[in-house]
Design a protein around this motif. Structure first.
Motif: not given
Length: 504
Positions: A305-306, A311-312, A346-348, A372-373
């Motif tokens: 779903i993310a 969304f993160t 990656h998304r978490v 990067d983040l």
């Protein structure tokens, strides 16, 4: 005389308050206990401005303490502005200067879209998030705080912390007198790389950013992602401090119903399509306040779903080391599923810390995310707080690297296992439902069958802090649920209170 001075109750006209038991074994002086309790009663409006306090002789007789003790306590309360002395008349509760409540810059809403702030002014005593946080930081004994979120001090290892501090103090003093690095103490980040690998999360030291607890970690992440008007998802129920913090940034906080194995997936998909959130903050393991954990199937569905709605996911794993299955089912329980292990950062964004298992006072937490983040978040941290305190990070590094932490957390889990079932059975005997109770963690999400905000007010009048269910939901509507800390249910008086109020 017995070890505990019991209180005799007089009619309200003669005795404006009934203090809880004064303990000579608590480690606090009787003067401190009297001062702290009267302060609490005044702050919570249980003692109103102008109320007359018992005379020194009457108070001493009622509570089986010396008059010198009462004189010193009253003098302190006068000096601190809680009481005033009127010559020839006695002591009275003094009018306190009003303190403005922080306003909510954003909107906190539930899945149904309710705004709880619309009728707040009509409440004579609002039991809100600030109320609970303020009371949690009062220096009350752990057995008086069954709604608290920490293990009692005697469950933790003060010697372990003290030895770590002494060892750090013997190091090169110049290292203790300058700033650390914005990313945090490198040897600790290297140690955390090993710890995360045990959870099947791959993170190099440059992907790890040290924070002042998970609270600061959430704040840094939210400030990086959110702009006024953005939507952020949280579990419902969830950790209450987030709601006001995110709303103060101008975000709209939307609750996703939490079930025994994770969020309601159908509702998550529906609301994601409707709101297009920027973030979803979730406890995968030992969710606060229910102590339930995410199933593997739900973890995959959340990721899907993310990705679909872009969304993160912010995975708060502060209770990580209280779960018996961290190293797999062979560690004494079913393996815990973490979304970060499936996604590999990656998304978490993964958050952890040591306030629940080592010391809340050390304020050592961390963020693990993509390279990067991690650099962007380190810059944001540097611009707001420069660095975190490296002394605490060095202490945690010593404890982790020398193998003490693994043994310490194993002792904590064993001790929790030794009390949890007993507390659950006793809760059921006094009339509380415990259908969601799990075999791990420190909390029970209990159902009292009545408005627990009302129950909390009654408990506070008896000197006990409960955590009503309304505070754990973004909508803060009345709830029959409340969070129980199984490690703090040791005072017979709280069991008598619950039995009298709820006994069937």
């Amino acid at each position: 005389m017995t070890n505990t001075a019991r209180i005799k109750t007089l009619p309200p006209a003669a005795m404006p308050t009934t203090l809880p038991l004064l303990s000579r074994e608590s480690g606090d002086s009787l003067v401190d206990q009297i001062v702290r309790t009267v302060q609490s009663r005044v702050d919570d409006k249980l003692l109103r401005t102008g109320a007359r306090m018992p005379s020194i002789r009457q108070f001493a007789d009622l509570h089986s303490v010396s008059r010198f003790t009462v004189v010193e306590a009253y003098d302190r309360l006068v000096a601190q502005g809680f009481l005033e002395s009127r010559r020839g008349s006695g002591f009275f509760v003094r009018e306190r200067s009003p303190v403005a409540n922080p306003s909510m810059a954003g909107t906190v809403v539930s899945a149904a879209g309710h705004n709880p702030g619309s009728d707040a002014a009509s409440q004579p005593q609002q039991l809100d998030v600030v109320w609970l946080v303020r009371n949690m930081f009062r220096q009350m004994p752990a057995q008086k705080m069954p709604g608290g979120g920490l293990l009692p001090p005697d469950w933790l290892d003060g010697d372990l912390i003290a030895n770590g501090l002494r060892a750090v103090g013997r190091q090169n003093q110049s290292l203790l007198l300058s700033y650390g690095t914005p990313q945090g103490f490198l040897p600790l980040r290297q140690q955390l790389q090993l710890k995360l690998a045990e959870l099947e999360i791959s993170a190099a030291p440059e992907q790890i950013l040290m924070t002042s607890g998970v609270t600061q970690g959430l704040d840094i992440v939210a400030r990086h992602f959110l702009r006024p008007g953005d939507v952020i998802f949280v579990d419902d129920p969830a950790w209450f401090l987030m709601f006001g913090s995110f709303a103060a940034m101008g975000a709209k906080v939307v609750g996703i119903p939490r079930l025994a194995d994770g969020p309601d997936i159908a509702k998550l998909a529906e609301l994601a399509a409707l709101h297009k959130p920027r973030l979803y903050v979730i406890n995968s393991v030992l969710h606060n306040p229910t102590s339930t954990s995410l199933s593997a199937a739900k973890a995959f569905q959340i990721l899907r779903i993310a990705e679909e709605h872009d969304f993160t996911i912010v995975e708060d794993d502060i209770y990580c080391d209280m779960h018996a299955g961290n190293a797999g089912a062979g560690a004494g329980g079913q393996a815990a599923t973490r979304i970060a292990a499936l996604d590999q950062l990656h998304r978490v964004i993964y958050l952890g810390g040591f306030s629940k298992t080592l010391s809340a006072n050390l304020r050592v937490g961390f963020i693990a995310t993509s390279p990067d983040l991690a650099r962007h978040l380190a810059d944001r941290k540097m611009l707001s707080t420069l660095t975190t305190t490296e002394i605490g990070e060095r202490v945690v590094y010593k404890i982790l690297s020398e193998g003490h932490y693994r043994k310490h957390t194993e002792r904590l889990r064993n001790r929790l296992n030794g009390v949890r079932d007993k507390v659950v059975r006793q809760l059921e005997r006094v009339g509380l439902g415990t259908g969601t109770a799990t075999s791990n963690g420190m909390f029970v999400w209990a159902d009292a069958g009545c408005d627990t905000s009302v129950l909390t007010e009654k408990a506070m009048a008896q000197g006990f802090l409960l955590a009503p269910g309304s505070l754990f939901s973004p909508n803060q509507l009345p709830s029959t649920k409340m969070r129980i800390n199984v490690a703090s249910m040791t005072d017979p008086a709280i069991w008598r209170f619950l039995d009298e109020e709820l006994g069937r």
